[in-house]
Design a protein around this motif. Structure first.
Motif, mmCIF file in Angstrom:
data_model
loop_
_atom_site.group_PDB
_atom_site.id
_atom_site.type_symbol
_atom_site.label_atom_id
_atom_site.label_comp_id
_atom_site.label_asym_id
_atom_site.label_seq_id
_atom_site.Cartn_x
_atom_site.Cartn_y
_atom_site.Cartn_z
ATOM 1 N N ILE A 192 0.818 -1.205 0.000
ATOM 2 C CA ILE A 192 0.000 0.000 0.000
ATOM 3 C C ILE A 192 0.858 1.264 0.000
ATOM 4 O O ILE A 192 0.325 2.373 -0.068
ATOM 5 N N SER A 193 2.170 1.089 0.071
ATOM 6 C CA SER A 193 3.113 2.190 -0.118
ATOM 7 C C SER A 193 4.476 1.555 -0.414
ATOM 8 O O SER A 193 4.653 0.343 -0.221
ATOM 9 N N PRO A 194 5.461 2.343 -0.868
ATOM 10 C CA PRO A 194 6.786 1.768 -1.140
ATOM 11 C C PRO A 194 7.458 1.161 0.080
ATOM 12 O O PRO A 194 8.348 0.322 -0.061
ATOM 13 N N THR A 195 7.041 1.566 1.276
ATOM 14 C CA THR A 195 7.681 1.066 2.495
ATOM 15 C C THR A 195 6.767 0.219 3.363
ATOM 16 O O THR A 195 7.141 -0.144 4.481
ATOM 17 N N GLN A 196 5.571 -0.138 2.863
ATOM 18 C CA GLN A 196 4.623 -0.893 3.699
ATOM 19 C C GLN A 196 3.906 -1.955 2.884
ATOM 20 O O GLN A 196 3.313 -1.673 1.852
ATOM 21 N N VAL A 197 3.962 -3.188 3.389
ATOM 22 C CA VAL A 197 3.204 -4.292 2.802
ATOM 23 C C VAL A 197 2.294 -4.862 3.889
ATOM 24 O O VAL A 197 2.730 -5.104 5.014
ATOM 25 N N ASP A 198 1.010 -5.016 3.556
ATOM 26 C CA ASP A 198 0.003 -5.505 4.507
ATOM 27 C C ASP A 198 -0.558 -6.845 4.048
ATOM 28 O O ASP A 198 -0.629 -7.130 2.850
ATOM 29 N N TRP A 199 -0.982 -7.635 5.011
ATOM 30 C CA TRP A 199 -1.742 -8.866 4.752
ATOM 31 C C TRP A 199 -3.125 -8.661 5.342
ATOM 32 O O TRP A 199 -3.271 -8.261 6.498
ATOM 33 N N ARG A 200 -4.144 -8.910 4.528
ATOM 34 C CA ARG A 200 -5.520 -8.859 5.044
ATOM 35 C C ARG A 200 -6.266 -10.089 4.568
ATOM 36 O O ARG A 200 -5.985 -10.637 3.484
ATOM 37 N N PRO A 201 -7.201 -10.563 5.385
ATOM 38 C CA PRO A 201 -8.002 -11.709 4.950
ATOM 39 C C PRO A 201 -9.003 -11.280 3.877
ATOM 40 O O PRO A 201 -9.332 -10.101 3.750
ATOM 41 N N LYS A 202 -9.464 -12.251 3.100
ATOM 42 C CA LYS A 202 -10.458 -11.965 2.064
ATOM 43 C C LYS A 202 -11.733 -11.417 2.694
ATOM 44 O O LYS A 202 -12.322 -10.441 2.215
ATOM 45 N N GLU A 203 -12.165 -12.042 3.760
ATOM 46 C CA GLU A 203 -13.296 -11.582 4.557
ATOM 47 C C GLU A 203 -12.755 -11.249 5.941
ATOM 48 O O GLU A 203 -11.595 -11.515 6.255
ATOM 49 N N TYR A 204 -13.595 -10.672 6.800
ATOM 50 C CA TYR A 204 -13.134 -10.383 8.154
ATOM 51 C C TYR A 204 -12.624 -11.665 8.821
ATOM 52 O O TYR A 204 -13.086 -12.777 8.545
ATOM 53 N N TRP A 205 -11.656 -11.489 9.718
ATOM 54 C CA TRP A 205 -11.105 -12.625 10.445
ATOM 55 C C TRP A 205 -12.215 -13.396 11.176
ATOM 56 O O TRP A 205 -13.149 -12.779 11.699
ATOM 57 N N PRO A 206 -12.103 -14.705 11.259
ATOM 58 C CA PRO A 206 -12.987 -15.447 12.168
ATOM 59 C C PRO A 206 -12.710 -14.994 13.603
ATOM 60 O O PRO A 206 -11.558 -14.807 13.992
ATOM 61 N N GLU A 207 -13.765 -14.794 14.387
ATOM 62 C CA GLU A 207 -13.565 -14.290 15.745
ATOM 63 C C GLU A 207 -12.858 -15.315 16.623
ATOM 64 O O GLU A 207 -12.892 -16.523 16.385
ATOM 65 N N ASN A 208 -12.165 -14.792 17.628
ATOM 66 C CA ASN A 208 -11.504 -15.603 18.665
ATOM 67 C C ASN A 208 -10.480 -16.585 18.108
ATOM 68 O O ASN A 208 -10.340 -17.703 18.605
ATOM 69 N N THR A 209 -9.760 -16.184 17.082
ATOM 70 C CA THR A 209 -8.702 -17.035 16.537
ATOM 71 C C THR A 209 -7.338 -16.425 16.850
ATOM 72 O O THR A 209 -7.206 -15.224 17.072
ATOM 73 N N THR A 210 -6.320 -17.287 16.873
ATOM 74 C CA THR A 210 -4.944 -16.850 17.129
ATOM 75 C C THR A 210 -4.176 -16.849 15.820
ATOM 76 O O THR A 210 -4.294 -17.783 15.013
ATOM 77 N N VAL A 211 -3.388 -15.811 15.603
ATOM 78 C CA VAL A 211 -2.631 -15.648 14.363
ATOM 79 C C VAL A 211 -1.145 -15.501 14.700
ATOM 80 O O VAL A 211 -0.775 -14.762 15.615
ATOM 81 N N GLU A 212 -0.304 -16.208 13.965
ATOM 82 C CA GLU A 212 1.146 -16.085 14.114
ATOM 83 C C GLU A 212 1.749 -15.601 12.797
ATOM 84 O O GLU A 212 1.332 -16.032 11.722
ATOM 85 N N VAL A 213 2.715 -14.723 12.908
ATOM 86 C CA VAL A 213 3.360 -14.150 11.725
ATOM 87 C C VAL A 213 4.874 -14.240 11.883
ATOM 88 O O VAL A 213 5.415 -13.942 12.957
ATOM 89 N N GLU A 214 5.544 -14.645 10.801
ATOM 90 C CA GLU A 214 7.002 -14.655 10.763
ATOM 91 C C GLU A 214 7.462 -13.789 9.598
ATOM 92 O O GLU A 214 7.064 -14.018 8.463
ATOM 93 N N ALA A 215 8.292 -12.813 9.906
ATOM 94 C CA ALA A 215 8.939 -12.009 8.866
ATOM 95 C C ALA A 215 10.418 -12.366 8.896
ATOM 96 O O ALA A 215 11.209 -11.767 9.636
ATOM 97 N N ASN A 216 10.778 -13.400 8.112
ATOM 98 C CA ASN A 216 12.145 -13.933 8.126
ATOM 99 C C ASN A 216 13.018 -13.135 7.165
ATOM 100 O O ASN A 216 13.423 -13.619 6.102
ATOM 101 N N LEU A 217 13.326 -11.917 7.565
ATOM 102 C CA LEU A 217 13.953 -10.952 6.664
ATOM 103 C C LEU A 217 15.469 -10.879 6.788
ATOM 104 O O LEU A 217 16.132 -10.325 5.897
ATOM 105 N N TYR A 218 16.042 -11.417 7.866
ATOM 106 C CA TYR A 218 17.498 -11.406 7.986
ATOM 107 C C TYR A 218 18.106 -12.219 6.843
ATOM 108 O O TYR A 218 17.699 -13.346 6.574
#
Length: 392
Positions: A192-218
């Motif tokens: 959404i900008s040269p310095t920002q990348v976002d992840w969004r679900p197709k529909e709203y998130w299912p409620e009461n769920t846990t999400v884990e994210v890894e940005a393995n950038l090193y």
């Protein structure tokens, strides 16, 4: 005569045996008994059967710090493997149960030289050794990234995942390939900008769920000599399903829980007769919650206006907040400068119920979504959102 002849034969045999035991190589180096002296090879040295190889290869330059160091042997078994840096510190690694492969288990450092020392014994019981060194890549610049939501955050069902960089990466596809979202929800990355990348679900998130994210950038080559400075991770929780809906001509803000209407508050939205003061259409999210907020707009002649129970929904300037001073218009007419005005008690009630990331759906306005906002993930339909990915 017969006895003397036998004696000479014995001496001749002994001399031949002595010659075999102390044969030398072409450079004059003595070879051990049973070594490379071989009458079946014309007296030439025979190399040990075991061969040790390594990745990165000896003398390699600009080795990838993220790729594991691998040492392997054929026709033998490894007995010792050490990979050390210039300070003598050993790189952690593991030898396979069959003794054929050693693999490092930690990333390497940027711009460092590492030395190999590997030993093995071949199927012919002869020892072999590998020595040498290699060097890792040295970035022109290391770029740091941040990840949101933070660890243990409790957020609404429209909350995007955002990775922001201090410097715009040139290789966006390489960045996306280093990002991983652990969820059952369908979604996609979008720049959404040269310095920002976002992840969004197709529909709203299912409620009461846990999400884990890894940005393995090193170790990731971002292009132009820049590399990722460090890995970043987060684990957060999606809360209950709460959606706010405002159809501006109705002067009502409705709150839905689990798809059912839970609350209805009279409101006043942006002035209908001035498009620039309309509350714009679009699906926004609650970005922040401020018990008190100060509003300034010199263009419309007001500064240092204090309001309570303010929930920011856009960097374009829109909030949901208390405006008891505008009580006569609330529920009857739209006359704000773009914000959604509520009565004091209603604003407090909504403020207490809101989570960062709750969706706020606005319709009925003449003003379209403010694309200048840096939280605009839900302004795009799904097919358009997917085109914002650098991985095709």
């Amino acid at each position: 005569m017969e006895r003397r002849t036998v004696f000479k034969a014995v001496l001749a045999t002994g001399a031949a045996a002595l010659a075999a035991a102390c044969s030398t190589s072409t450079d004059g180096t003595a070879l051990p008994l049973g070594g490379s002296g071989d009458s079946g090879n014309g007296g030439k040295p025979v190399d040990p059967v075991a061969k040790i190889t390594a990745t990165p290869a000896v003398n390699a330059k600009d080795a990838n710090v993220r790729e594991p160091v691998v040492v392997q042997v054929t026709d033998g078994k490894l007995s010792e493997v050490k990979v050390t840096d210039a300070d003598g510190d050993e790189v952690e690694g593991d030898l396979s149960a069959d003794g054929l492969t050693w693999k490092s288990s930690e990333p390497l450092g940027y711009g460092k030289t590492y030395t190999y020392s590997a030993k093995a014994t071949g199927a012919d019981q002869r020892p072999v050794e590998l020595t040498g060194s290699f060097a890792t890549v040295e970035p022109a610049k290391q770029v740091r990234a941040t990840l949101n939501p933070a660890d243990d955050a409790h957020v609404g069902v429209a909350m995007p995942i955002s990775v922001k960089f201090k410097q715009a990466p040139k290789d966006r596809a390489a960045v996306e390939k280093a990002l991983k979202v652990k969820t059952d929800a369908e979604g996609a990355w979008g720049w959404i900008s040269p310095t920002q990348v976002d992840w969004r679900p197709k529909e709203y998130w299912p409620e009461n769920t846990t999400v884990e994210v890894e940005a393995n950038l090193y170790g990731v080559d971002l292009g132009g000599g820049a590399y990722g400075k460090a890995d970043v991770t987060t684990k957060f929780k999606i809360g209950r399903n709460q959606v706010v809906k405002v159809h501006t001509p109705d002067h009502v803000m409705k709150v839905y829980r689990g798809g059912a209407e839970a609350k209805s508050y009279p409101c006043s939205n942006g002035l209908d007769s001035d498009v620039n003061r309309n509350t714009p259409n679009g699906t926004f999210i609650v970005m922040s919650k401020e018990p008190t907020a100060v509003f300034d707009n010199a263009r419309y002649g007001y500064t240092n206006v204090n309001k309570k129970w303010a929930c920011r929904i856009s960097n374009h300037g829109e909030y949901i907040h208390e405006n008891q001073d505008n009580a006569a218009a609330i529920g009857k007419t739209n006359n704000s400068h773009g914000c959604i005005n509520l009565l004091d008690a209603d604003a407090k009630d909504f403020f207490d119920s809101a989570l960062i990331g709750d969706p706020v759906e606005v319709t009925g306005s003449q003003l379209q979504s403010p694309t200048g906002s840096d939280v605009k993930d839900w302004f795009y339909d799904w097919s358009t959102w997917k085109t914002l990915s650098a991985v095709k």
